[in-house]
Design an enzyme around this catalytic site. Sequence first.
Site: not given
Length: 383
Positions: A37-39, A71, A127, A161, A173, A225
């Site tokens: 995670e966050h790597t 949508s 995600s 993104e 993701d 983040y």
Amino acid sequence: MSGPTIPGAATAAFTEAYGTEPAGLWAAPGRVNLIGEHTDYNDGFVLPFALPQRTVAAVGPAPDGRWSVCSTLAPDPVTFGVTEPGEVTGWGAYVAGVVWALRDAGFEVPPVRIALASDVPLGSGLSSSAALESAVLTALIDLGGLDVPLERRPALAQRAENVYVGAPTGILDQSASIRCRKDRALFLDCRSYRIEQIPFDLAAEGLAILVINSNAPHQHVDGEYGERRKSCEAAAAALGVPALRDVSTAELDGALRRLDDDVLRRRARHIVTENQRVLDTVSLLRSGRVREIGPLLTASHASMRDDFEITVDQVDVAVQSALEAGAYGARMTGGGFGGCVLALIDADRAEATAAAVASAYQKRGFTAPTSWVAVAGPGAARL
Ligand code: GLA
């Protein structure tokens, strides 16, 4: 099951909005990250697998030469022409961003009309935005006959993104949504983009991954983040390395002594130890020792809680109560500040574990969690 299927809902939304049938359907999944995670934005290692939950895009040519998207949640189409970052905002930016990223890379993108339906829970760290980007990207590539090899695709969706939407996320993701395979976990080196498909058929071992959605609100587009990312970059710069990936566990103590800020020290320690936990998890999975990854999952959680400081009470309580109910290991998955926990359990303990977490939540007055067993599904594809 009641109500239409997700492909059925996408088709119906398309017909309703545009008065004609779509040319085809494309699907891309959400993901859970088993560990790492966050790597990703530290050039490190991740190990996600794709969820069965997915976003389906019903897509057909657009006679007006523009792009339109609607949508099941927003039936009035958002329409745009050739576009630059900043022009389309809100959820339509994820689609406009993909069109922009492909065009910016020199591809001739066919104008299309799109209708989306999804069962990926929104805002839960699974995600949903990458699933949306990846479904649209895959549809545009197929319909336009564009020559974009699979290994290039995640970076294009990530660019949509990062640059168009403006969220400073890594490549985890989109890689998971595009490159994962059924019954496999995706071992990805986020520096070289080298992948290895690791066998991950837990049912054959009598095991399961229980995903527990804490239902605590989750938000990482800005704020925390971005702060974590800046701290990691500052730590790497202070240590004179391109990224924290370049610090090994053997070098960690020395590196920590050279950082004079306690926050940077703890952020760096999470990344360096987390990369090692991914490598150790992969080694154990390769040799079929699946139960033994449990302590690595739990250690990853402790590191996210104490060093990276991205957990909240709801996820800590979910991890603790899953462990007390007999899980081999448990951790938060995804960007943090809410979202989901995964627990490695004996397959016949799913209900008991979910009930134990629900009861712990009730005692504390938290909103009830939602739990299900997740099986590794396929990546983005035309249906
Ligand atoms: C979010 C981001 C990813 C990754 C994870 C944390 O999901 O989109 O790039 O950084 O958080 O591992």
